[in-house]
Scaffold this motif. Structure first.
Motif, PDB file in Angstrom:
ATOM      1  N   THR A  20      -3.376   1.547   6.263  1.00  0.00           N
ATOM      2  CA  THR A  20      -2.694   2.393   6.803  1.00  0.00           C
ATOM      3  C   THR A  20      -2.650   2.486   8.513  1.00  0.00           C
ATOM      4  O   THR A  20      -3.538   1.739   9.013  1.00  0.00           O
ATOM      5  CB  THR A  20      -2.782   3.996   6.487  1.00  0.00           C
ATOM      6  OG1 THR A  20      -4.309   4.108   7.015  1.00  0.00           O
ATOM      7  CG2 THR A  20      -2.778   4.157   5.082  1.00  0.00           C
ATOM      8  N   ALA A  21      -1.600   3.223   8.982  1.00  0.00           N
ATOM      9  CA  ALA A  21      -1.857   3.522  10.492  1.00  0.00           C
ATOM     10  C   ALA A  21      -0.794   2.696  11.310  1.00  0.00           C
ATOM     11  O   ALA A  21      -0.249   1.682  10.591  1.00  0.00           O
ATOM     12  CB  ALA A  21      -3.075   3.254  11.065  1.00  0.00           C
ATOM     13  N   ILE A  22      -0.597   3.040  12.489  1.00  0.00           N
ATOM     14  CA  ILE A  22       0.279   2.213  13.203  1.00  0.00           C
ATOM     15  C   ILE A  22      -0.443   1.211  14.089  1.00  0.00           C
ATOM     16  O   ILE A  22      -1.435   1.499  14.311  1.00  0.00           O
ATOM     17  CB  ILE A  22       0.984   3.341  14.136  1.00  0.00           C
ATOM     18  CG1 ILE A  22       1.750   4.346  13.542  1.00  0.00           C
ATOM     19  CG2 ILE A  22       1.660   2.442  15.248  1.00  0.00           C
ATOM     20  CD1 ILE A  22       2.282   5.603  14.482  1.00  0.00           C
ATOM     21  N   THR A  23      -0.077   0.067  13.955  1.00  0.00           N
ATOM     22  CA  THR A  23      -0.499  -0.986  14.592  1.00  0.00           C
ATOM     23  C   THR A  23       0.104  -1.726  15.485  1.00  0.00           C
ATOM     24  O   THR A  23       1.412  -1.716  15.703  1.00  0.00           O
ATOM     25  CB  THR A  23      -0.968  -2.089  13.517  1.00  0.00           C
ATOM     26  OG1 THR A  23       0.452  -2.572  12.813  1.00  0.00           O
ATOM     27  CG2 THR A  23      -1.655  -1.699  12.363  1.00  0.00           C
ATOM     28  N   THR A  30       3.121  -4.110   4.296  1.00  0.00           N
ATOM     29  CA  THR A  30       2.606  -2.621   4.493  1.00  0.00           C
ATOM     30  C   THR A  30       2.834  -1.759   3.370  1.00  0.00           C
ATOM     31  O   THR A  30       3.695  -1.982   2.620  1.00  0.00           O
ATOM     32  CB  THR A  30       3.923  -2.155   5.460  1.00  0.00           C
ATOM     33  OG1 THR A  30       3.926  -2.919   6.671  1.00  0.00           O
ATOM     34  CG2 THR A  30       3.732  -0.551   6.044  1.00  0.00           C
ATOM     35  N   VAL A  32       2.313   1.536   1.157  1.00  0.00           N
ATOM     36  CA  VAL A  32       2.983   3.001   1.178  1.00  0.00           C
ATOM     37  C   VAL A  32       1.843   3.641   0.744  1.00  0.00           C
ATOM     38  O   VAL A  32       1.372   3.735  -0.463  1.00  0.00           O
ATOM     39  CB  VAL A  32       4.269   3.149   0.584  1.00  0.00           C
ATOM     40  CG1 VAL A  32       4.566   4.781   0.518  1.00  0.00           C
ATOM     41  CG2 VAL A  32       5.484   2.441   1.141  1.00  0.00           C
ATOM     42  N   ASN A  44      -5.488  12.760   5.709  1.00  0.00           N
ATOM     43  CA  ASN A  44      -4.590  12.328   6.492  1.00  0.00           C
ATOM     44  C   ASN A  44      -4.982  11.796   7.998  1.00  0.00           C
ATOM     45  O   ASN A  44      -4.418  11.066   8.615  1.00  0.00           O
ATOM     46  CB  ASN A  44      -3.248  13.318   6.403  1.00  0.00           C
ATOM     47  CG  ASN A  44      -2.703  13.091   5.089  1.00  0.00           C
ATOM     48  OD1 ASN A  44      -2.707  12.264   4.220  1.00  0.00           O
ATOM     49  ND2 ASN A  44      -2.028  14.342   4.737  1.00  0.00           N
ATOM     50  N   TRP A  48      -7.529   8.375   5.584  1.00  0.00           N
ATOM     51  CA  TRP A  48      -6.602   7.109   5.286  1.00  0.00           C
ATOM     52  C   TRP A  48      -6.390   6.495   6.711  1.00  0.00           C
ATOM     53  O   TRP A  48      -6.298   5.069   6.602  1.00  0.00           O
ATOM     54  CB  TRP A  48      -4.966   7.656   5.270  1.00  0.00           C
ATOM     55  CG  TRP A  48      -4.626   8.252   3.585  1.00  0.00           C
ATOM     56  CD1 TRP A  48      -4.428   9.618   3.404  1.00  0.00           C
ATOM     57  CD2 TRP A  48      -5.087   7.715   2.476  1.00  0.00           C
ATOM     58  NE1 TRP A  48      -4.209   9.669   2.248  1.00  0.00           N
ATOM     59  CE2 TRP A  48      -4.528   8.702   1.559  1.00  0.00           C
ATOM     60  CE3 TRP A  48      -5.580   6.414   2.238  1.00  0.00           C
ATOM     61  CZ2 TRP A  48      -4.869   8.404   0.108  1.00  0.00           C
ATOM     62  CZ3 TRP A  48      -5.422   6.018   0.949  1.00  0.00           C
ATOM     63  CH2 TRP A  48      -5.304   7.019  -0.162  1.00  0.00           C
ATOM     64  N   THR A  52      -7.209   2.526   6.344  1.00  0.00           N
ATOM     65  CA  THR A  52      -6.446   1.250   6.842  1.00  0.00           C
ATOM     66  C   THR A  52      -6.914   0.451   7.947  1.00  0.00           C
ATOM     67  O   THR A  52      -6.675  -0.731   7.918  1.00  0.00           O
ATOM     68  CB  THR A  52      -5.063   2.173   7.666  1.00  0.00           C
ATOM     69  OG1 THR A  52      -4.384   3.068   6.841  1.00  0.00           O
ATOM     70  CG2 THR A  52      -4.378   1.265   8.402  1.00  0.00           C
ATOM     71  N   THR A  64      -1.250  -3.841   6.139  1.00  0.00           N
ATOM     72  CA  THR A  64      -1.483  -2.436   6.762  1.00  0.00           C
ATOM     73  C   THR A  64      -1.044  -1.542   5.950  1.00  0.00           C
ATOM     74  O   THR A  64      -0.532  -1.658   4.628  1.00  0.00           O
ATOM     75  CB  THR A  64      -0.674  -2.402   8.162  1.00  0.00           C
ATOM     76  OG1 THR A  64      -1.050  -1.197   8.752  1.00  0.00           O
ATOM     77  CG2 THR A  64       0.784  -2.357   8.282  1.00  0.00           C
ATOM     78  N   GLU A  66       1.282   2.580   5.728  1.00  0.00           N
ATOM     79  CA  GLU A  66       1.996   3.879   6.462  1.00  0.00           C
ATOM     80  C   GLU A  66       1.907   4.922   5.468  1.00  0.00           C
ATOM     81  O   GLU A  66       2.390   5.050   4.339  1.00  0.00           O
ATOM     82  CB  GLU A  66       3.178   3.378   6.603  1.00  0.00           C
ATOM     83  CG  GLU A  66       4.310   4.331   7.208  1.00  0.00           C
ATOM     84  CD  GLU A  66       5.718   4.135   7.501  1.00  0.00           C
ATOM     85  OE1 GLU A  66       6.226   4.895   8.154  1.00  0.00           O
ATOM     86  OE2 GLU A  66       6.030   2.863   6.963  1.00  0.00           O
ATOM     87  N   LYS A  68       3.244   8.461   3.939  1.00  0.00           N
ATOM     88  CA  LYS A  68       4.778   9.059   3.748  1.00  0.00           C
ATOM     89  C   LYS A  68       4.436  10.523   3.217  1.00  0.00           C
ATOM     90  O   LYS A  68       3.397  10.364   2.209  1.00  0.00           O
ATOM     91  CB  LYS A  68       5.621   8.154   2.703  1.00  0.00           C
ATOM     92  CG  LYS A  68       5.875   6.859   3.251  1.00  0.00           C
ATOM     93  CD  LYS A  68       7.111   6.823   4.280  1.00  0.00           C
ATOM     94  CE  LYS A  68       7.515   5.297   4.350  1.00  0.00           C
ATOM     95  NZ  LYS A  68       8.702   4.941   4.872  1.00  0.00           N
TER      96      LYS A  68
END
Length: 157
Positions: A20-23, A30, A32, A44, A48, A52, A64, A66, A68
């Motif tokens: 997870t997470a923004i990379t 990716t 979910v 969260n 997570w 991630t 990775t 993300e 939701k």
């Protein structure tokens, strides 16, 4: 207490198939993560993202994930995974009356120890005794945990 310590091996196993997470790089896959709690909830905000990062490190950035939010209410999270609408989630067995009978064992009141010790014992009991109930069929269960001791309370009017 370090929550990640008792589930590090399990989380590492999950790391091979999720993250997870923004990379800052493009991952090949990716996953979910479905969450019914707000972004500020510890799962969260801390768990997570930590998982991630472990997944990204274990896969050299190829995988990775993300988060939701509000894909389904808490009782329907398990179904999201079975149906393939999400790859990872966390569920509370108590929100599914009659569905996870054996694994509700940990919800009984009276335990006076730490959440970490109870979580380790819970996983070991699951592996040895509860897994055969096959309550999580159709998904890969990667961890079980509990919070601090539960208690029964009552109020007189």
């Amino acid at each position: 207490m370090n929550f990640f310590k008792p589930v590090a091996a399990v989380a590492l196993g999950a790391a091979l198939s999720a993250s997870t997470a923004i990379t800052a790089f493009a991952a090949d896959t990716t996953l979910v993560i479905s969450s019914w709690a707000p972004p500020t909830h510890g799962m969260n905000a801390k768990m997570w993202p930590k998982l991630t990062k472990m997944i990204e490190e274990a896969t050299d950035g190829r995988v990775t994930a993300e988060i939701k939010y509000k894909l389904a209410p808490p009782p329907a999270q398990f179904d999201l995974i079975q149906d393939g609408a999400a790859d990872l989630t966390w569920i509370f067995h108590g929100y599914n009356p009659g569905r996870f009978v054996a694994t509700q064992l940990i919800e009984l009141p009276g335990y006076q120890g730490s959440a970490e010790a109870a979580s380790v014992a819970y996983w070991r009991a699951y592996e040895k005794y509860l897994k055969s109930a096959n309550e999580h069929r159709g998904v890969k269960l990667v961890a079980l945990h509990t919070t601090a001791r539960d208690s029964c309370t009552a109020q007189r009017k």
